[in-house]
Design a protein around this motif. Structure first.
Motif, PDB file in Angstrom:
ATOM      1  N   PRO A 294      12.741  45.485   0.605  1.00 50.85           N
ATOM      2  CA  PRO A 294      14.787  45.640   1.144  1.00 50.85           C
ATOM      3  C   PRO A 294      15.668  45.846   1.324  1.00 50.85           C
ATOM      4  O   PRO A 294      16.845  45.490   2.088  1.00 50.85           O
ATOM      5  CB  PRO A 294      14.711  47.148   0.176  1.00 50.85           C
ATOM      6  N   TYR A 295      14.627  45.709   3.321  1.00 50.05           N
ATOM      7  CA  TYR A 295      15.714  45.780   3.921  1.00 50.05           C
ATOM      8  C   TYR A 295      14.830  44.618   5.468  1.00 50.05           C
ATOM      9  O   TYR A 295      14.137  44.628   5.266  1.00 50.05           O
ATOM     10  CB  TYR A 295      15.497  46.728   5.059  1.00 50.05           C
ATOM     11  N   LEU A 296      15.861  43.667   6.166  1.00 56.92           N
ATOM     12  CA  LEU A 296      15.232  42.403   6.872  1.00 56.92           C
ATOM     13  C   LEU A 296      16.116  42.736   8.233  1.00 56.92           C
ATOM     14  O   LEU A 296      15.183  42.615   9.277  1.00 56.92           O
ATOM     15  CB  LEU A 296      15.414  41.339   6.287  1.00 56.92           C
ATOM     16  N   SER A 297      16.376  43.846   8.311  1.00 54.21           N
ATOM     17  CA  SER A 297      16.932  43.984   9.740  1.00 54.21           C
ATOM     18  C   SER A 297      17.933  45.585   9.981  1.00 54.21           C
ATOM     19  O   SER A 297      18.255  45.777   8.388  1.00 54.21           O
ATOM     20  CB  SER A 297      17.744  42.935   9.684  1.00 54.21           C
ATOM     21  N   THR A 298      18.142  45.820  10.695  1.00 54.42           N
ATOM     22  CA  THR A 298      18.593  46.080  11.179  1.00 54.42           C
ATOM     23  C   THR A 298      20.378  47.032  10.391  1.00 54.42           C
ATOM     24  O   THR A 298      20.828  47.632  10.192  1.00 54.42           O
ATOM     25  CB  THR A 298      19.213  47.399  13.310  1.00 54.42           C
ATOM     26  N   GLU A 299      21.118  46.082  10.598  1.00 53.64           N
ATOM     27  CA  GLU A 299      22.198  45.857   9.860  1.00 53.64           C
ATOM     28  C   GLU A 299      21.977  45.899   8.502  1.00 53.64           C
ATOM     29  O   GLU A 299      22.842  46.490   7.539  1.00 53.64           O
ATOM     30  CB  GLU A 299      22.805  44.284  10.316  1.00 53.64           C
ATOM     31  N   ASP A 300      21.631  45.852   7.757  1.00 53.69           N
ATOM     32  CA  ASP A 300      20.746  46.448   6.038  1.00 53.69           C
ATOM     33  C   ASP A 300      20.931  47.295   6.389  1.00 53.69           C
ATOM     34  O   ASP A 300      20.704  47.979   5.298  1.00 53.69           O
ATOM     35  CB  ASP A 300      19.248  45.722   5.986  1.00 53.69           C
ATOM     36  N   PHE A 301      19.847  47.590   7.110  1.00 53.71           N
ATOM     37  CA  PHE A 301      19.883  49.541   6.968  1.00 53.71           C
ATOM     38  C   PHE A 301      21.519  50.354   7.002  1.00 53.71           C
ATOM     39  O   PHE A 301      21.654  51.281   5.930  1.00 53.71           O
ATOM     40  CB  PHE A 301      19.621  50.134   8.242  1.00 53.71           C
ATOM     41  N   LEU A 302      22.048  49.828   7.638  1.00 50.73           N
ATOM     42  CA  LEU A 302      23.548  50.559   8.128  1.00 50.73           C
ATOM     43  C   LEU A 302      24.623  49.606   6.885  1.00 50.73           C
ATOM     44  O   LEU A 302      24.767  50.892   6.542  1.00 50.73           O
ATOM     45  CB  LEU A 302      24.381  49.927   9.143  1.00 50.73           C
ATOM     46  N   HIS A 303      24.191  49.136   6.474  1.00 52.80           N
ATOM     47  CA  HIS A 303      24.904  48.029   5.180  1.00 52.80           C
ATOM     48  C   HIS A 303      24.745  49.105   4.425  1.00 52.80           C
ATOM     49  O   HIS A 303      25.976  49.182   3.649  1.00 52.80           O
ATOM     50  CB  HIS A 303      24.828  46.832   5.220  1.00 52.80           C
ATOM     51  N   LYS A 304      23.559  48.948   3.667  1.00 55.25           N
ATOM     52  CA  LYS A 304      23.140  49.945   2.344  1.00 55.25           C
ATOM     53  C   LYS A 304      23.285  52.064   3.109  1.00 55.25           C
ATOM     54  O   LYS A 304      23.816  52.029   1.650  1.00 55.25           O
ATOM     55  CB  LYS A 304      21.475  49.764   2.169  1.00 55.25           C
ATOM     56  N   MET A 305      23.288  52.098   3.746  1.00 57.36           N
ATOM     57  CA  MET A 305      23.600  52.972   3.864  1.00 57.36           C
ATOM     58  C   MET A 305      25.207  53.587   3.153  1.00 57.36           C
ATOM     59  O   MET A 305      25.435  54.645   2.725  1.00 57.36           O
ATOM     60  CB  MET A 305      22.898  53.758   5.759  1.00 57.36           C
TER      61      MET A 305
END
Length: 253
Positions: free
Chosen positions: A162-173
């Motif tokens: 579900p997450y490849l990078s820190t950016e993915d975490f921030l986007h999905k949050m």
């Protein structure tokens, strides 16, 4: 026959792996909700893929509407960051399916190449294969679930990144917290204290109770993400509830 139904937005990093894994299914329906990357370009390479586009109006409703477009009654619902290993494809295509039963699949979750067993990510099963005349997804904006009376589980797992990078975490949050506030506006109460308290408990539950600590730095990162998402979704819910109150006050008599 089974139709694979996939929702996607800006999935260029994972979509090819997903579509490669379902190449043995005769029909794959891909619903794009506004990609600005190479998602559609990638999807057009696959002859068994039918592409549809739509504004986003909730994960549950989108899944149900996409299933209605399928040529076959059996639906396999996937995300664009999920991959079916060959053993699971073989199991799905050789089992004798019962229309009254929905089928769950074990899901192994990965982060930066590491399988995550804690943080609530281990031992997960998702109900994704169903006959559309006997089951459908809930109307939830986010964290939708398949509504079915009877389920059984396959043995082979699907793989989820579900997450490849820190950016993915921030986007999905950002995405999930906004959808939560929209879904529960005027249905749940919230406050700063509630947001903070739930965030602290979420971190404790993810990192300690659900043993994210055993996953090393990845477990800490995921637990912190879970806590932050909880904090901001309740702050956004508080703002959404207050906005509704202010709109009532400002409305002319």
């Amino acid at each position: 026959m089974i139709s694979v139904c996939i929702l996607v937005k800006n999935g260029e990093k994972t979509l090819a792996s997903t579509l490669d894994s379902v190449k043995d299914f005769p029909e794959v329906l891909l619903l794009d909700t506004g990609s600005s990357d190479r998602t559609l370009e990638i999807a057009k390479r696959y002859p068994n893929v039918k592409i549809y586009e739509s504004p986003f109006y909730g994960f549950g409703p989108l899944r149900n509407d996409l299933a209605k477009r399928a040529s076959h009654d059996w639906i396999l619902a996937l995300d664009s960051d999920e991959v079916l290993p060959p053993s699971l494809v073989k199991e799905i295509l050789t089992i004798s399916l019962d229309p009254q039963i929905a089928y769950a699949i074990p899901r192994h979750n990965f982060y930066q190449g590491q399988r995550i067993r804690g943080c609530g990510w281990g031992g997960e099963k998702v109900v994704r294969l169903y006959h559309r005349a006997h089951a459908q997804f809930s109307s939830a904006q986010v964290h939708e679930s398949l509504q079915a009376k009877i389920t059984i589980s396959f043995r082979s797992p699907l793989h989820h990144t579900p997450y490849l990078s820190t950016e993915d975490f921030l986007h999905k949050m950002q995405q999930y917290s906004s959808l939560f506030a929209k879904q529960y506006q005027h249905q749940r109460r919230s406050s700063f204290a509630k947001a903070l308290g739930r965030a602290v408990f979420t971190f404790f539950r993810s990192y300690i109770i659900k043993k994210g600590i055993l996953d090393g730095s990845a477990g800490f990162t995921i637990s912190l993400y879970n806590a932050n998402t909880t904090f901001y979704k309740y702050l956004k819910l508080r703002e959404a509830n207050l906005q509704g109150i202010f709109e009532e006050v400002d409305r002319p008599l």
